[in-house]
Design an enzyme around this catalytic site. Structure first.
Site, PDB file in Angstrom:
ATOM      1  N   CYS A   2       6.352 -29.643   3.172  1.00  0.00           N
ATOM      2  CA  CYS A   2       7.105 -28.388   3.271  1.00  0.00           C
ATOM      3  C   CYS A   2       7.924 -28.151   2.000  1.00  0.00           C
ATOM      4  O   CYS A   2       8.307 -29.079   1.308  1.00  0.00           O
ATOM      5  CB  CYS A   2       8.044 -28.430   4.470  1.00  0.00           C
ATOM      6  SG  CYS A   2       7.198 -28.687   6.046  1.00  0.00           S
ATOM      7  N   ARG A  27       2.427 -27.592  -2.901  1.00  0.00           N
ATOM      8  CA  ARG A  27       2.613 -28.593  -1.861  1.00  0.00           C
ATOM      9  C   ARG A  27       1.645 -28.389  -0.696  1.00  0.00           C
ATOM     10  O   ARG A  27       1.439 -29.301   0.092  1.00  0.00           O
ATOM     11  CB  ARG A  27       4.051 -28.531  -1.326  1.00  0.00           C
ATOM     12  CG  ARG A  27       5.092 -28.979  -2.332  1.00  0.00           C
ATOM     13  CD  ARG A  27       6.482 -28.626  -1.870  1.00  0.00           C
ATOM     14  NE  ARG A  27       7.475 -29.271  -2.725  1.00  0.00           N
ATOM     15  CZ  ARG A  27       8.269 -30.265  -2.337  1.00  0.00           C
ATOM     16  NH1 ARG A  27       8.209 -30.699  -1.111  1.00  0.00           N
ATOM     17  NH2 ARG A  27       9.126 -30.810  -3.166  1.00  0.00           N
ATOM     18  N   TRP A  74       3.853 -26.866   6.493  1.00  0.00           N
ATOM     19  CA  TRP A  74       2.617 -27.471   6.965  1.00  0.00           C
ATOM     20  C   TRP A  74       2.721 -27.580   8.480  1.00  0.00           C
ATOM     21  O   TRP A  74       3.689 -28.129   9.001  1.00  0.00           O
ATOM     22  CB  TRP A  74       2.462 -28.879   6.392  1.00  0.00           C
ATOM     23  CG  TRP A  74       1.566 -28.969   5.209  1.00  0.00           C
ATOM     24  CD1 TRP A  74       1.928 -29.218   3.925  1.00  0.00           C
ATOM     25  CD2 TRP A  74       0.140 -28.829   5.195  1.00  0.00           C
ATOM     26  NE1 TRP A  74       0.834 -29.231   3.114  1.00  0.00           N
ATOM     27  CE2 TRP A  74      -0.282 -28.997   3.875  1.00  0.00           C
ATOM     28  CE3 TRP A  74      -0.810 -28.572   6.184  1.00  0.00           C
ATOM     29  CZ2 TRP A  74      -1.614 -28.923   3.493  1.00  0.00           C
ATOM     30  CZ3 TRP A  74      -2.140 -28.494   5.815  1.00  0.00           C
ATOM     31  CH2 TRP A  74      -2.536 -28.673   4.479  1.00  0.00           C
ATOM     32  N   ASN A  98      12.484 -29.851   5.922  1.00  0.00           N
ATOM     33  CA  ASN A  98      11.369 -30.655   5.440  1.00  0.00           C
ATOM     34  C   ASN A  98      11.595 -32.078   5.900  1.00  0.00           C
ATOM     35  O   ASN A  98      12.649 -32.652   5.632  1.00  0.00           O
ATOM     36  CB  ASN A  98      11.278 -30.596   3.910  1.00  0.00           C
ATOM     37  CG  ASN A  98      10.174 -31.488   3.361  1.00  0.00           C
ATOM     38  OD1 ASN A  98       9.191 -31.758   4.033  1.00  0.00           O
ATOM     39  ND2 ASN A  98      10.347 -31.943   2.126  1.00  0.00           N
ATOM     40  N   GLY A  99      10.619 -32.658   6.608  1.00  0.00           N
ATOM     41  CA  GLY A  99      10.776 -34.026   7.079  1.00  0.00           C
ATOM     42  C   GLY A  99      10.377 -34.151   8.535  1.00  0.00           C
ATOM     43  O   GLY A  99       9.598 -33.358   9.059  1.00  0.00           O
ATOM     44  N   GLU A 479      -2.455 -55.516  -3.869  1.00  0.00           N
ATOM     45  CA  GLU A 479      -1.767 -54.324  -4.390  1.00  0.00           C
ATOM     46  C   GLU A 479      -0.594 -54.721  -5.276  1.00  0.00           C
ATOM     47  O   GLU A 479      -0.376 -54.126  -6.339  1.00  0.00           O
ATOM     48  CB  GLU A 479      -1.297 -53.462  -3.208  1.00  0.00           C
ATOM     49  CG  GLU A 479      -0.273 -52.390  -3.555  1.00  0.00           C
ATOM     50  CD  GLU A 479      -0.791 -51.251  -4.394  1.00  0.00           C
ATOM     51  OE1 GLU A 479       0.000 -50.352  -4.738  1.00  0.00           O
ATOM     52  OE2 GLU A 479      -1.997 -51.233  -4.736  1.00  0.00           O
ATOM     53  N   LYS A 483      -0.371 -53.664  -9.218  1.00  0.00           N
ATOM     54  CA  LYS A 483       0.726 -52.874  -9.771  1.00  0.00           C
ATOM     55  C   LYS A 483       1.382 -53.601 -10.941  1.00  0.00           C
ATOM     56  O   LYS A 483       1.717 -52.996 -11.960  1.00  0.00           O
ATOM     57  CB  LYS A 483       1.774 -52.585  -8.696  1.00  0.00           C
ATOM     58  CG  LYS A 483       1.379 -51.515  -7.718  1.00  0.00           C
ATOM     59  CD  LYS A 483       1.337 -50.153  -8.387  1.00  0.00           C
ATOM     60  CE  LYS A 483       0.688 -49.133  -7.471  1.00  0.00           C
ATOM     61  NZ  LYS A 483      -0.763 -49.349  -7.281  1.00  0.00           N
ATOM     62  N   GLU A 486      -0.893 -53.389 -13.927  1.00  0.00           N
ATOM     63  CA  GLU A 486      -1.032 -52.023 -14.439  1.00  0.00           C
ATOM     64  C   GLU A 486       0.105 -51.609 -15.360  1.00  0.00           C
ATOM     65  O   GLU A 486      -0.127 -51.000 -16.404  1.00  0.00           O
ATOM     66  CB  GLU A 486      -1.091 -51.026 -13.269  1.00  0.00           C
ATOM     67  CG  GLU A 486      -2.423 -50.933 -12.564  1.00  0.00           C
ATOM     68  CD  GLU A 486      -2.369 -49.876 -11.474  1.00  0.00           C
ATOM     69  OE1 GLU A 486      -3.265 -49.008 -11.471  1.00  0.00           O
ATOM     70  OE2 GLU A 486      -1.457 -49.910 -10.634  1.00  0.00           O
ATOM     71  N   HIS A 502      -8.172 -73.924  -2.036  1.00  0.00           N
ATOM     72  CA  HIS A 502      -9.555 -73.855  -2.503  1.00  0.00           C
ATOM     73  C   HIS A 502      -9.652 -73.450  -3.968  1.00  0.00           C
ATOM     74  O   HIS A 502     -10.648 -72.852  -4.388  1.00  0.00           O
ATOM     75  CB  HIS A 502     -10.349 -72.892  -1.612  1.00  0.00           C
ATOM     76  CG  HIS A 502     -10.400 -73.312  -0.183  1.00  0.00           C
ATOM     77  ND1 HIS A 502     -11.231 -74.314   0.281  1.00  0.00           N
ATOM     78  CD2 HIS A 502      -9.672 -72.900   0.888  1.00  0.00           C
ATOM     79  CE1 HIS A 502     -11.039 -74.468   1.580  1.00  0.00           C
ATOM     80  NE2 HIS A 502     -10.095 -73.633   1.975  1.00  0.00           N
ATOM     81  N   LYS A 602      -4.690 -41.070 -14.554  1.00  0.00           N
ATOM     82  CA  LYS A 602      -4.354 -40.853 -13.152  1.00  0.00           C
ATOM     83  C   LYS A 602      -5.594 -40.715 -12.287  1.00  0.00           C
ATOM     84  O   LYS A 602      -5.683 -41.280 -11.217  1.00  0.00           O
ATOM     85  CB  LYS A 602      -3.466 -39.604 -13.016  1.00  0.00           C
ATOM     86  CG  LYS A 602      -2.973 -39.363 -11.595  1.00  0.00           C
ATOM     87  CD  LYS A 602      -2.080 -40.487 -11.133  1.00  0.00           C
ATOM     88  CE  LYS A 602      -1.618 -40.314  -9.713  1.00  0.00           C
ATOM     89  NZ  LYS A 602      -0.898 -41.495  -9.205  1.00  0.00           N
TER      90      LYS A 602
END
Length: 607
Positions: A2, A27, A74, A98-99, A479, A483, A486, A502, A602
């Site tokens: 929103c 948005r 939305w 919004n939320g 992940e 990160k 990256e 192992h 990106k």
């Protein structure tokens, strides 16, 4: 996601509000509306569909008034109709939001018992009715707002106007961003700098828990404890308005702090808080009959898919094969008749994932894509899509888009489990209740920023780092390592904790930090045992856990950071946030280009 805009001005507010809403169209939205104070009374214009419909409504019936609020919505709780479009309100108050208000059902029942009459299906109206009840009880707006905010659970940004209070707008935020713009004889509020760019370059960003009384004379800002505070007014560059960083040093830092709002906005699409049920849109396959699912993606999106595999297999008992898109397309595996695929992407334009999609379509698999850009190639070529409401993500290293993908996959797993009869109604309600708490728990994780920054100072000196996890936390270990590689350029590897013996345990010495994801639960003792083996060989254990797991880990870990206590199904979502935040702080300490790390783009649109 929103969009919110507000004006306290001298001339008609409606044209400025409409322009602000146009700048928030990126948005995504399916309805819009504006409310102003006309001769001291609230009038609204709302429309389903695109802003052109709202503009036509305003042209047909002019909306005067110099104080007003606007919103693009939305449809996430309640159909995308004019009745459910914001602004919501009563004769005394109108607001845009919004939320997600997590306790809206509880508030609604309480307020209806007190005689408040609801008109919409949205969670937002509970806030309007709560404010109205306080106003009806004799409170002034500046008394009613903090009283109402104290009752709200969840993430939100809200802008409010009140009957009889021309020239006054009150704004508040918790979890969702909100900015105040300082003009020449006028004041503004907006979801971000983009909405305010045509109006002013002088912007202050409300901090977590702030609320503000905005008038022609400026803004009086109060913190979460209702104490007057000052927030810095900054000069923003108009050229960067579309993707402003606000008070943050980097886009990645800003996007990390958007986790709560993004999770709330995404979950609202697929989760009905009142019934504690998952509400999936029509799917291109029947989960009760599909023989096998193939999950494929690239980068962090692939790791989200790995977590989804754990969830879908455990909750819905559907066999799942997960593969990196660049491998799937060349491996050309046999595909089962009647099978289906789930593809995951932030941009929806990733070349390898698109190629995998086309291979799967050729193999007569039904394709469901989880994407952040509904107009993308992947969305257009899939049989159906589920959108992550993450908004623009400018930092190359994916952050909020990753947790939004996890949120969608969690909803899918629960929906599949219900369809296959592997999940009781009671268990579904328990799991969705945990998901409803994720946005507020994400905000609590971000409160550990100082501890994570201190941990980063240790990790920044390392040449190699290991991340360990078990079960659905294993992909989160991957992940964390990704990160760190990256954006800080430190060599890092993620491993399943049980694999330490192992081979990887040979790497352990006092110079190698071991970042452990070890919440309490069924796999805690096994993971803790693996960590003790590493500690016995000189490993420096740095653990993320919860209050229940912390005492045992403190006996041998160098650092223990305590996260909110949650169930094992939602733990991967929350544990993704601190490993991303850790990588960010390490990169800052090392002085790398956080938002644009070397050699990376990106969206990878070529092989």
């Amino acid at each position: 996601m929103c969009g919110i805009v507000g004006v306290v001005g001298q001339g008609d507010a409606a044209p400025l509000l409409l322009e602000g809403l146009r700048r928030l169209e990126y948005r995504g939205y399916d309805s819009a509306g504006i409310a102003t104070l006309v001769n001291g009374h609230i009038e609204r214009r709302r429309a389903e569909g695109k802003l052109g419909n709202l503009a036509a409504s305003l042209e047909a019936r002019a909306l005067p008034g110099s104080t007003g609020i606007g919103h693009t919505r939305w449809a996430t709780h309640g159909a995308p109709t004019e009745r459910n479009a914001h602004p919501h309100g009563t004769a005394r108050v109108s607001l845009v939001h919004n939320g997600i208000i997590e306790n809206h059902a509880e508030l609604r029942a309480e307020l209806e018992a007190k005689g408040q009459e609801f008109e919409t299906e949205t969670d937002t109206e509970a806030v309007a009715q709560l404010l109205d009840w306080h106003l009806r009880s004799g409170m002034a707006p500046e008394e009613a707002v903090p009283a109402a905010l104290a009752r709200l659970h969840g993430a939100f940004a809200i802008a409010m106007i009140f009957t009889g209070h021309r020239g006054t707008l009150i704004a508040a935020r918790r979890g969702s961003p909100l900015a105040i713009g300082y003009g020449e004889g006028e004041m503004y509020v907006g979801s971000d700098a983009l909405a305010l760019a045509p109006l002013t370059r002088r912007i202050a960003y409300l901090e977590e828990g702030d609320w503000a009384v905005v008038t022609l004379d400026g803004a009086r800002i109060f913190d979460a404890a209702n104490r007057p505070v000052t927030r810095e007014v900054r000069l923003t560059a108009l050229s960067g308005a579309a993707v402003g960083k606000g008070n943050y040093r980097h886009f990645m830092e800003k996007e990390l702090h958007e986790h709560p709002a993004v999770l709330g906005d995404t979950l609202r699409q697929y989760l009905d808080p009142s019934s504690r049920a998952i509400a999936l849109p029509p799917l291109p396959f029947d989960p009760a009959r599909v023989p096998r699912l193939t999950v494929s993606a690239c980068g962090s999106a692939y790791l989200a898919g790995l977590v989804g595999r754990y969830w879908i297999e455990r909750i819905a008992r559907i066999p799942v094969e997960a593969d990196v898109a660049s491998e799937l397309r060349y491996r050309d595996p046999p595909l089962p008749e009647g099978g289906a695929a789930i593809l995951v992407s932030q941009s929806g334009e990733t070349a390898d994932t698109l190629a995998a999609l086309r291979l799967l379509r050729k193999g007569r698999q039904s394709v469901l894509s989880v994407v952040n850009v509904p107009e993308s190639s992947m969305a257009r070529e899939s049989d159906a899509t589920l959108q992550t409401v993450a908004g623009p993500e400018i930092g190359v290293a994916s952050t909020k888009a990753f947790t939004a993908q996890l949120a969608v996959l969690a909803c899918l797993a629960i929906g599949f489990g219900r369809a296959r009869g592997t999940l009781s109604g009671e268990t579904e309600r328990a799991l969705t209740a945990e998901l409803l708490e994720v946005p507020s728990n994400a905000a609590l994780v971000l409160e550990q920023d100082a501890e994570i920054r201190a941990l980063a100072a240790e990790v920044a000196r390392a040449r190699d780092v290991l991340f360990l996890g078990r079960g659905a936390l294993y992909p989160i270990a991957l992940e964390g390592a990704l990160k760190l590689k990256e954006i800080s350029y430190i060599h890092a590897e993620g491993y399943a904790a049980g694999e330490m013996k192992h081979g990887p345990i040979a790497l352990i010495d006092s110079n190698v930090p071991v970042i452990a994801l070890c919440p309490s639960g069924p796999l805690f003792e096994k993971t803790a045992s693996n960590l003790q083996e590493a500690a016995a060989r000189g490993g420096r254990i740095m653990a993320f856990t919860d209050a229940e797991g912390a005492p045992a880990l403190r006996r041998f870990a160098e650092r223990v950071i305590v996260l909110p206590q949650v169930g094992p199904e939602v733990a991967p979502i929350l544990h993704a946030i601190p490993v991303q935040l850790l990588a960010y702080h390490v990169a800052v300490l090392k002085g790398t280009d956080v938002d644009q790390p070397r050699n990376l783009a990106k969206s990878v649109t070529v092989e």
